[in-house]
Every structure is written in C-alpha cells, then in structure tokens.
Design a protein around this motif. Structure first.
Motif, PDB file in Angstrom:
ATOM      1  N   TYR A 101       0.840  -1.196   0.000  1.00  0.00           N
ATOM      2  CA  TYR A 101       0.000   0.000   0.000  1.00  0.00           C
ATOM      3  C   TYR A 101       0.882   1.256   0.000  1.00  0.00           C
ATOM      4  O   TYR A 101       0.533   2.272  -0.611  1.00  0.00           O
ATOM      5  CB  TYR A 101      -0.924   0.029   1.215  1.00  0.00           C
ATOM      6  N   THR A 102       2.011   1.186   0.673  1.00  0.00           N
ATOM      7  CA  THR A 102       2.954   2.308   0.638  1.00  0.00           C
ATOM      8  C   THR A 102       3.469   2.524  -0.779  1.00  0.00           C
ATOM      9  O   THR A 102       3.576   3.665  -1.251  1.00  0.00           O
ATOM     10  CB  THR A 102       4.134   2.049   1.593  1.00  0.00           C
ATOM     11  N   ILE A 103       3.787   1.429  -1.462  1.00  0.00           N
ATOM     12  CA  ILE A 103       4.237   1.525  -2.852  1.00  0.00           C
ATOM     13  C   ILE A 103       3.128   2.103  -3.736  1.00  0.00           C
ATOM     14  O   ILE A 103       3.394   2.892  -4.654  1.00  0.00           O
ATOM     15  CB  ILE A 103       4.697   0.151  -3.362  1.00  0.00           C
ATOM     16  N   PHE A 104       1.870   1.728  -3.447  1.00  0.00           N
ATOM     17  CA  PHE A 104       0.748   2.301  -4.207  1.00  0.00           C
ATOM     18  C   PHE A 104       0.694   3.817  -4.026  1.00  0.00           C
ATOM     19  O   PHE A 104       0.484   4.563  -4.991  1.00  0.00           O
ATOM     20  CB  PHE A 104      -0.569   1.672  -3.754  1.00  0.00           C
ATOM     21  N   GLY A 105       0.876   4.277  -2.782  1.00  0.00           N
ATOM     22  CA  GLY A 105       0.910   5.712  -2.539  1.00  0.00           C
ATOM     23  C   GLY A 105       2.050   6.378  -3.288  1.00  0.00           C
ATOM     24  O   GLY A 105       1.866   7.439  -3.901  1.00  0.00           O
ATOM     25  N   TYR A 106       3.232   5.744  -3.263  1.00  0.00           N
ATOM     26  CA  TYR A 106       4.384   6.297  -3.986  1.00  0.00           C
ATOM     27  C   TYR A 106       4.126   6.326  -5.493  1.00  0.00           C
ATOM     28  O   TYR A 106       4.442   7.318  -6.174  1.00  0.00           O
ATOM     29  CB  TYR A 106       5.636   5.469  -3.695  1.00  0.00           C
ATOM     30  N   ALA A 107       3.546   5.231  -6.022  1.00  0.00           N
ATOM     31  CA  ALA A 107       3.275   5.162  -7.462  1.00  0.00           C
ATOM     32  C   ALA A 107       2.327   6.273  -7.888  1.00  0.00           C
ATOM     33  O   ALA A 107       2.474   6.863  -8.974  1.00  0.00           O
ATOM     34  CB  ALA A 107       2.686   3.798  -7.818  1.00  0.00           C
ATOM     35  N   THR A 108       1.357   6.576  -7.038  1.00  0.00           N
ATOM     36  CA  THR A 108       0.416   7.659  -7.335  1.00  0.00           C
ATOM     37  C   THR A 108       1.118   9.008  -7.320  1.00  0.00           C
ATOM     38  O   THR A 108       0.948   9.831  -8.233  1.00  0.00           O
ATOM     39  CB  THR A 108      -0.736   7.650  -6.325  1.00  0.00           C
ATOM     40  N   ALA A 109       1.913   9.233  -6.272  1.00  0.00           N
ATOM     41  CA  ALA A 109       2.617  10.513  -6.160  1.00  0.00           C
ATOM     42  C   ALA A 109       3.604  10.710  -7.297  1.00  0.00           C
ATOM     43  O   ALA A 109       3.758  11.825  -7.822  1.00  0.00           O
ATOM     44  CB  ALA A 109       3.345  10.583  -4.811  1.00  0.00           C
ATOM     45  N   ALA A 110       4.271   9.618  -7.715  1.00  0.00           N
ATOM     46  CA  ALA A 110       5.279   9.698  -8.766  1.00  0.00           C
ATOM     47  C   ALA A 110       4.675   9.576 -10.164  1.00  0.00           C
ATOM     48  O   ALA A 110       5.404   9.691 -11.156  1.00  0.00           O
ATOM     49  CB  ALA A 110       6.326   8.607  -8.560  1.00  0.00           C
ATOM     50  N   ARG A 111       3.346   9.301 -10.226  1.00  0.00           N
ATOM     51  CA  ARG A 111       2.684   9.073 -11.527  1.00  0.00           C
ATOM     52  C   ARG A 111       3.404   7.979 -12.307  1.00  0.00           C
ATOM     53  O   ARG A 111       3.686   8.119 -13.492  1.00  0.00           O
ATOM     54  CB  ARG A 111       2.616  10.368 -12.340  1.00  0.00           C
ATOM     55  N   ASN A 112       3.671   6.866 -11.633  1.00  0.00           N
ATOM     56  CA  ASN A 112       4.474   5.788 -12.206  1.00  0.00           C
ATOM     57  C   ASN A 112       3.628   4.518 -12.313  1.00  0.00           C
ATOM     58  O   ASN A 112       3.306   3.882 -11.307  1.00  0.00           O
ATOM     59  CB  ASN A 112       5.704   5.539 -11.336  1.00  0.00           C
ATOM     60  N   LEU A 113       3.270   4.129 -13.543  1.00  0.00           N
ATOM     61  CA  LEU A 113       2.418   2.958 -13.755  1.00  0.00           C
ATOM     62  C   LEU A 113       3.133   1.655 -13.401  1.00  0.00           C
ATOM     63  O   LEU A 113       2.508   0.713 -12.906  1.00  0.00           O
ATOM     64  CB  LEU A 113       1.949   2.918 -15.218  1.00  0.00           C
ATOM     65  N   THR A 114       4.436   1.598 -13.641  1.00  0.00           N
ATOM     66  CA  THR A 114       5.193   0.383 -13.329  1.00  0.00           C
ATOM     67  C   THR A 114       5.104   0.060 -11.838  1.00  0.00           C
ATOM     68  O   THR A 114       4.833  -1.087 -11.441  1.00  0.00           O
ATOM     69  CB  THR A 114       6.667   0.537 -13.737  1.00  0.00           C
ATOM     70  N   TRP A 115       5.327   1.066 -11.013  1.00  0.00           N
ATOM     71  CA  TRP A 115       5.245   0.846  -9.570  1.00  0.00           C
ATOM     72  C   TRP A 115       3.821   0.554  -9.125  1.00  0.00           C
ATOM     73  O   TRP A 115       3.609  -0.155  -8.135  1.00  0.00           O
ATOM     74  CB  TRP A 115       5.809   2.045  -8.807  1.00  0.00           C
ATOM     75  N   MET A 116       2.835   1.057  -9.867  1.00  0.00           N
ATOM     76  CA  MET A 116       1.453   0.729  -9.532  1.00  0.00           C
ATOM     77  C   MET A 116       1.195  -0.757  -9.777  1.00  0.00           C
ATOM     78  O   MET A 116       0.525  -1.431  -8.976  1.00  0.00           O
ATOM     79  CB  MET A 116       0.484   1.593 -10.345  1.00  0.00           C
ATOM     80  N   PHE A 117       1.744  -1.282 -10.875  1.00  0.00           N
ATOM     81  CA  PHE A 117       1.640  -2.721 -11.133  1.00  0.00           C
ATOM     82  C   PHE A 117       2.343  -3.512 -10.034  1.00  0.00           C
ATOM     83  O   PHE A 117       1.824  -4.529  -9.558  1.00  0.00           O
ATOM     84  CB  PHE A 117       2.230  -3.068 -12.499  1.00  0.00           C
TER      85      PHE A 117
END
Length: 432
Positions: A101-117
């Motif tokens: 969930y922390t990575i999901f928050g980071y992926a959102t903040a960074a606008r990074n689809l790879t990290w969202m996956f």
C-alpha cells in the motif's frame, strides 16, 4: 499466547476462543478498511496515467493482477499455515499490505504505472489474510458454531467496503486533493500497520494437533468431480459463479464510469464523489445482508435467492438505461437495487450447498466454491473495461444477462433437490 500443541476447542466456544474470534475479526476488519480505500481508485488512477485505447487494456490488465495473484498464492499460504501456524502467516500478510500500500501511494505521487503494477501484484501475492483467517476460525470453532464464526469474515468485508471508501474520501479531503492523491495509499498502509501491531500483541496462535488442514488448492478436481455427480449442488455452484461474475463486473466498472469524461460515456465526477458512492453502495449491501439473516428464519432459501436475482436483473437494467441516457438519479437507483439484490443470493445458496453435500465432502465443495469465486473476480474485473470501451452501458447489459442466467439456475436447482441423506426430494407444493 497459545502454543501450537494446545488441544483443540471443546464442543462449545470457550472464552479464549471468543477472544481469538474478536482478535481475528479486528485484524481482518482493519486490514480490509485499507483494501476498501484503495479498490475504487485503482482503475481510475491507472487510466489517468495512460489515456487512450492502450490505457483501457492496461487498466484491464491491472485489474486482474490482484485477484489473479491471490488466486495463485492463497493455496500456498493455506498449506504454509498448516506447517508454521496461522499467526505467522497472518502477520506476514499484514506486513506485505503495509509495504505494497505504501508503494501504491508512492506510485500515485510519482505518476508511475510500473510501480502501480508492482503494488497490485505484491498486494495480491501477500493477500494471505482471508484464507488464513478462515483456517484460524476453523481452529477455534466446532462444526456447530463454525458457520457463525465464518460469518465474521463476511461482516469484516461488509464493514471494510462501507467505511474504507469513506476513509479514502476523508484522507483526500485532509490532503486537499481532488485528483490523483497519494493519501489513500499511505492511509491504507497506516491502517494495515495498525492491524499488524494489534495482531502482533493480541492475536494468539490456534494451530494445534487437532486442527483441520487448510485444504487449499487452485482448483480441486476431485471436489469438482464430486459436485458434478450431484446435479443440484453443481447447479448451485454455477449460480454463485455467475452471480460473482456479474457483481465483480459491477463493482469494478462503477468507479470508472462515474469518473470518466462525458465524451467516453462517463459522468465526469471527481474522485471524492466516486468513493462516497462506493460507501453508500457498501452500506446498503450490508443492511440488506442483515435483512437476509432475519428473513431466512421465515422464508425459504429458494425464494430469497430468486427474489435477489430478480432485483439484481432489474438493477442492472436500470443501470444500463441510466448510463445510456446519462441519468445520475437512475444510476443511483440501479446501483442501490443491485447492491440490495446481490446480498440476497450468496448466503441462501451456500446454505443449500452445505445442506445437500455429504458432510465428509463439504470442505472440498466449499473450497471449490472459493476457487470458482476467485476465477469469477478475475474474469469480471478484466472484461468489464473492454466492454466499457465498446459502449459505456454494455457492462450493465452483460450483468443483466448474467443475472438472468443465475435466475434460471435458481429456479431449476434451488427449488429442486433434497438435503443429504433424504431418500427422495420433498414434494413441491404450491406454497414451496
């Protein structure tokens, strides 16, 4: 804390067992609050990161990663909990939720689809909480009290999906964000961290010498063969499969529909409105399940499930018309009717499956039902976005057709058949 060699629970649920049930309920509930915060936002966030037709395919792929990984790895967690204990696996699953969930928050903040996956794959991989919690409950309950014990998982789900979206809206409000906000991801991680800390100090081990095995398999072929030999049981399993397929189609596309621009057939509402809508739908579903429990004392399972499927068909049709005509009031009416109707199907059908199955084979049959439900979520979450790309109302017309099939299955299989051990089906009367 109990030792893994403690004796199994007695014929009645003791005070320590009740304490263990409360502990596992709170653990699962707090974790599912985080899940309820994130699930309405995943597809919306992904589509914002990759607009256009390619974005639709990526959203569909992202949607199936979590249930797909959960389907693949739940049997592993179940078997591992048989060896090392329930508590370590629950703690491991909760810790994984914190990380991803922390990575999901980071992926959102960074606008990074790879990290969202990465976040969704990891969250699905470590989604050990539910199957291990079910094994945990089986350890501390008897056959007579197990159904009530398992009901706390359903209660935790209902409450998590009701209050999770509300917390997501609150976190975005506090963060002062109307768009892609990292706040829900970080808040969900915080909730899972709270659940981890609570479980670490309060959750006892329950695995003992007399504990049942988790019996988790990807798809139990032997149980499938057994079910096929019992036509009404297999028909009831298919009823639940079709119902779960329709509902997963509904829950996955609703947030997407509300947020997409009008040029794509959506309603162009901001994310706060979307999560509030999810909260209302979850609350109505939870209230309806309460009515089911009360009505089940006076109304047959066949009538309850038939009424639920009819309401769901009507709800899907209203949703489709509301989407096609761009009527938000109709969309609300359809969504609330759909959430209410669906609530009347699973419990009565599961009750019939349990009554009509050999007690020695019920574990395998119920495990098969869980596998089929997981497959339905994978298919429903993936296909609905592709249907939406054709026309915005198509997912709801598809849902109406699926619930129509479910209604036929209910009429054929719920109203016929007999309980295990009866020599012949009971005579159907005009009132039955």
């Amino acid at each position: 804390m109990s030792s893994p060699t403690d004796p199994p629970a007695s014929s009645s649920v003791s005070a320590p067992a009740k304490g263990a049930l409360l502990a596992v309920f709170l653990t699962v509930f707090i974790d599912l609050l985080g899940f309820g915060m994130v699930i309405p936002l995943v597809a919306i966030y992904a589509k914002e990161l990759v607009p256009g037709e390619n974005g639709t395919y990526l959203v569909a792929l992202l949607a199936i990663t979590h249930p797909g990984m959960q389907f693949l790895f739940s049997p592993l967690w179940g078997r591992l909990s048989d060896r090392v204990g329930r508590r370590p696996i629950l703690l491991m699953g909760l810790f994984g939720s914190v990380v991803f969930y922390t990575i999901f928050g980071y992926a959102t903040a960074a606008r990074n689809l790879t990290w969202m996956f990465v976040s969704r794959i990891g969250a699905g991989l470590f989604a050990a909480t539910i199957p291990t919690a079910q094994a945990y409950i089986a350890d501390v309950t008897t056959k007579e009290t197990r159904t009530k014990g398992m009901a706390i998982i359903g209660a935790a789900f209902g409450l998590g999906f009701t209050f999770g979206p509300l917390l997501a809206a609150a976190s975005m409000y506090i963060a002062g964000s109307d768009g892609l906000s990292a706040a829900p991801g970080y808040a969900a991680a915080g909730l899972s961290a709270m659940a981890f800390i609570y479980a670490f100090f309060k959750l006892p081990e329950t695995l003992g010498a007399g504990s049942s095995k988790a019996k988790s398999k990807l798809l139990d072929i032997q149980a499938l063969q057994t079910a096929v030999k019992m036509p009404t049981v297999f028909g009831l399993l298919m009823t639940l499969f079709v119902t779960n397929l329709a509902f997963s189609n509904f829950e996955a596309i609703m947030a997407y529909l509300l947020q997409r621009p009008e040029s794509e057939g959506g309603f162009n509402y901001d994310i706060k409105v979307v999560v509030m809508m999810f909260a209302v739908v979850g609350l109505v579903n939870a209230i309806a399940q309460g009515f089911v429990r009360q009505l089940s004392k006076r109304v047959s399972e066949a009538k309850l499930s038939a009424a639920g499927t009819v309401a769901a068909v009507i709800g899907f049709i209203i949703l489709a018309i509301g989407t096609a005509t761009h009527s938000f009031p109709m969309l609300i009416i359809g969504a609330l009717l759909e959430a209410s109707g669906i609530a009347f199907v699973p419990a009565p059908i599961q009750s019939l499956i349990s009554r009509r199955s050999d007690p020695q084979q019920q574990g395998g049959i119920l495990g098969l039902n869980q596998s089929l439900s997981a497959l339905a979520r994978i298919i429903g979450h993936g296909v609905c976005y592709l249907l939406f790309a054709v026309t915005a109302a198509l997912p709801f017309w598809t849902g109406a057709a699926l619930m129509g099939v479910a209604l036929l299955l209910v009429m054929v299989h719920a109203r016929s058949g007999h309980d295990f051990g009866e020599a012949s089906p009971p005579i159907q009367t005009a009132e039955s």
